[in-house]
Design a protein around this motif. Structure first.
Motif, PDB file in Angstrom:
ATOM      1  N   LYS A 265       0.914  -1.057   0.042  1.00  0.00           N
ATOM      2  CA  LYS A 265      -0.141   0.072  -0.015  1.00  0.00           C
ATOM      3  C   LYS A 265       0.658   1.412  -0.007  1.00  0.00           C
ATOM      4  CE  LYS A 265      -4.176  -2.045   2.356  1.00  0.00           C
ATOM      5  NZ  LYS A 265      -5.073  -1.770   3.400  1.00  0.00           N
ATOM      6  N   TRP A 266       0.206   2.262  -0.373  1.00  0.00           N
ATOM      7  CA  TRP A 266       1.030   3.540  -0.596  1.00  0.00           C
ATOM      8  C   TRP A 266       1.279   4.131   0.827  1.00  0.00           C
ATOM      9  CZ3 TRP A 266       3.118   6.367  -4.690  1.00  0.00           C
ATOM     10  CH2 TRP A 266       3.153   5.464  -5.900  1.00  0.00           C
ATOM     11  N   THR A 267       0.402   3.542   1.877  1.00  0.00           N
ATOM     12  CA  THR A 267       0.720   3.906   3.293  1.00  0.00           C
ATOM     13  C   THR A 267       1.937   3.110   4.078  1.00  0.00           C
ATOM     14  OG1 THR A 267      -1.079   2.083   3.657  1.00  0.00           O
ATOM     15  CG2 THR A 267      -1.617   4.542   3.691  1.00  0.00           C
ATOM     16  N   LYS A 272       6.584   6.788   3.030  1.00  0.00           N
ATOM     17  CA  LYS A 272       6.583   7.748   3.987  1.00  0.00           C
ATOM     18  C   LYS A 272       8.144   8.237   3.669  1.00  0.00           C
ATOM     19  CE  LYS A 272       6.763   8.984   8.626  1.00  0.00           C
ATOM     20  NZ  LYS A 272       6.493   8.395  10.384  1.00  0.00           N
ATOM     21  N   ALA A 458       1.540  12.129   5.804  1.00  0.00           N
ATOM     22  CA  ALA A 458       0.713  11.188   6.323  1.00  0.00           C
ATOM     23  C   ALA A 458      -0.711  11.417   5.326  1.00  0.00           C
ATOM     24  CB  ALA A 458       0.113  11.268   7.656  1.00  0.00           C
ATOM     25  N   GLY A 459      -1.157  12.713   5.220  1.00  0.00           N
ATOM     26  CA  GLY A 459      -2.409  12.763   4.517  1.00  0.00           C
ATOM     27  C   GLY A 459      -1.840  12.504   2.671  1.00  0.00           C
ATOM     28  N   GLN A 461      -0.362  10.213   1.825  1.00  0.00           N
ATOM     29  CA  GLN A 461      -0.118   8.757   1.651  1.00  0.00           C
ATOM     30  C   GLN A 461      -1.414   8.142   1.584  1.00  0.00           C
ATOM     31  OE1 GLN A 461       2.961   8.091   4.902  1.00  0.00           O
ATOM     32  NE2 GLN A 461       3.090   6.244   3.623  1.00  0.00           N
ATOM     33  N   ARG A 462      -2.435   8.785   2.653  1.00  0.00           N
ATOM     34  CA  ARG A 462      -3.867   8.290   2.525  1.00  0.00           C
ATOM     35  C   ARG A 462      -4.412   8.576   1.135  1.00  0.00           C
ATOM     36  NH1 ARG A 462      -3.570  10.580   7.710  1.00  0.00           N
ATOM     37  NH2 ARG A 462      -4.443  12.251   7.031  1.00  0.00           N
ATOM     38  N   GLN A 463      -4.270   9.864   0.684  1.00  0.00           N
ATOM     39  CA  GLN A 463      -4.929   9.921  -0.681  1.00  0.00           C
ATOM     40  C   GLN A 463      -4.347   9.196  -1.760  1.00  0.00           C
ATOM     41  OE1 GLN A 463      -7.581  12.569  -0.703  1.00  0.00           O
ATOM     42  NE2 GLN A 463      -7.674  10.962  -2.871  1.00  0.00           N
ATOM     43  N   GLU A 465      -3.274   6.108  -1.511  1.00  0.00           N
ATOM     44  CA  GLU A 465      -3.735   4.681  -1.194  1.00  0.00           C
ATOM     45  C   GLU A 465      -5.023   4.533  -1.616  1.00  0.00           C
ATOM     46  OE1 GLU A 465      -4.346   0.862  -0.716  1.00  0.00           O
ATOM     47  OE2 GLU A 465      -2.389   1.909  -0.938  1.00  0.00           O
ATOM     48  N   ALA A 466      -6.014   5.755  -1.206  1.00  0.00           N
ATOM     49  CA  ALA A 466      -7.536   5.810  -1.586  1.00  0.00           C
ATOM     50  C   ALA A 466      -7.530   5.718  -3.067  1.00  0.00           C
ATOM     51  CB  ALA A 466      -8.148   6.790  -1.136  1.00  0.00           C
TER      52      ALA A 466
END
Length: 474
Positions: A265-267, A272, A458-459, A461-463, A465-466
């Motif tokens: 995952k991109w998370t 990071k 972090a934000g 990464q979340r975007q 991955e989504a």
């Protein structure tokens, strides 16, 4: 233009680049990019201040000989060829098409396309007017064209040219389920940083070998009164290229392959780490020409020309991108090899990265003329024409090295051919276009947002991955 061309690690589900690479090819790729990086580093250093053309003394490619390619007469037949190329790149390719016209009697019309080209082609096909041949800048786009039933297999003559002129890896990446569909007419080395030689000389700056050295060089240029970096952030693909080079060198080829296939995952912490490293440049507003806002309004061509316009007081001292930067340098008064020099993307981890890209000619309307054009584009005859015009590299191993117009490009071409199958293809070009190849969406948009706010790792990464999960379907 889009940057632009390598071996794919297979993805297990549909909607992404197909499992086109053979086990032998994947083993070769996983052998790593260190060999290629070493060749490239030596090559670029060796040609430091030489911008002359003429015969290359380093070997590579074939000797210049008379053409043995036989093409059919196609008098009265017409073809449309679509690609996203603009400006000088488009003009140079039209000269290749003109040679095909002269040899065959066919009439060829260039159709300017827009990114994402799959959407462009979809609208053309829906309207009943598809181009006969399209140059697709992503392996994922080739597979999508096959899955949609648009792409037609290459005929015997084109396949024979591929076998004769291309390494197995380049043949594999243009194939889907073992069937050849694409001729990789154009390649790109996307692990280069170009610099204004006068700026470096005035500042007392040296070519860096590591990321830490790059930061030192940037500070030295900044202290001399010149902004270190020009970034074409208005074009999201330039930002994905920055990320891919950092990630490949820092996380290593195995993780690069897994992230490209969305098997991690991109998370993941490795993402990071890469974003944190990127922020060491992107997070310093004074290091970017125009600051983050200015970079986000700067398109790729302008990011190059503003680095080599203004003598020793340009808007920036360095610009990152591939060998095709030479086309845009040619629009300034700077000369490649003297005013404009280049060094390999510095090592962030153990080895410098080697990221490639490319454009594959795919037949959409099968005909004798379309097959003949694909055959021509797979030959050293076609590639040799554009090689002489500059700003272009071919993975065709039988293009004479002396065809390239200056020592810088001759060395890069030799490194590409000598690399064989040892390289990594552009990660975003392997992804579904919804994630890796669409302006204003997916990875392009997430990294543009990160350039604007490099503290939000972090934000970001979340975007990422989504968007990736939605595009890959997992």
């Amino acid at each position: 233009m889009r940057r632009t061309s390598r071996i794919i690690r297979a993805r297990r589900s549909s909607g992404t680049p197909a499992a086109t690479a053979t086990p032998r090819t994947r083993r070769a790729v996983r052998a790593g990019a260190a060999v290629v990086a070493g060749v490239l580093a030596v090559s670029l250093t060796a040609c430091g201040g030489d911008d002359g053309g003429g015969k290359d003394e380093t070997g590579g490619g074939a000797d210049e000989t008379a053409s043995t390619l036989t093409l059919p007469r196609l008098d009265g037949q017409s073809l449309e060829v679509a690609a996203v190329w603009t400006g000088t790149e488009q003009a140079n390719f039209k000269k290749v098409l003109a040679e095909f016209e002269q040899r065959t009697g066919a009439k060829v019309t260039f159709v300017p396309a827009q990114d994402p080209i799959i959407n462009f082609l979809g609208s053309k096909i829906a309207g009943g007017a598809p181009p006969d041949v399209a140059l697709l800048p992503q392996p994922g786009a080739v597979k999508q064209a096959v899955e949609k039933g648009w792409a037609k297999p290459l005929g015997a003559e084109a396949r024979a040219e591929l076998t004769k002129n291309y390494s197995q890896g380049w043949q594999d990446i243009g194939s889907v389920d073992g069937t050849p569909y694409g001729v990789y007419y154009k390649a790109a080395n996307k692990s280069l940083i170009w610099y204004n030689a006068q700026v470096f000389e005035n500042a007392g700056a040296s070519e860096p070998k590591t990321w830490k050295d790059l930061l030192t060089t940037a500070q030295t240029v900044y202290d001399s009164g010149v902004t270190p970096f020009s970034v074409g952030g208005a074009d999201g693909w330039t930002l994905t290229d920055w990320f891919e080079n950092v990630y490949l060198s820092q996380a290593g080829p195995e993780k690069y392959d897994r992230l490209a296939a969305h098997e991690i995952k991109w998370t993941d912490p490795s993402v990071k780490d890469a974003l944190t490293t990127l922020a060491e440049v992107w997070g310093k507003a004074d290091y970017l020409a125009g600051g983050p806002d200015g970079a986000l309004q700067t398109e790729f061509p302008a990011s190059v020309t503003q680095t080599f316009t203004g003598g020793d007081q340009p808007k920036a001292g360095m610009v990152y991108e591939g060998d095709f930067v030479q086309v845009n340098i040619g629009e300034t008064e700077a000369k490649v090899g003297t005013d404009a020099k280049v060094f390999p993307f510095p090592a962030v981890g153990d080895s410098p990265p080697v990221v490639s890209g490319g454009d594959a000619a795919v037949i959409l309307e099968d005909s004798k003329a379309a097959q003949a054009l694909a055959t021509f584009l797979a030959s050293p005859d076609a590639a040799g024409i554009q090689a002489k015009l500059g700003g272009y590299l071919s993975p065709n191993k039988n293009v004479p090295n002396s065809a390239y117009p200056n020592a810088v490009q001759q060395k890069m071409a030799k490194a590409l051919v000598d690399a064989g199958d040892d390289f990594r293809f552009d990660m975003s070009d392997q992804a579904p276009q919804a994630f890796g190849g669409t302006p204003g969406k997916g990875e392009w948009k997430a990294l543009q947002d990160f350039l604007k706010n490099p503290k939000d790792i972090a934000g970001t990464q979340r975007q990422l991955e989504a968007d990736a999960a939605a595009a890959y379907g997992n």
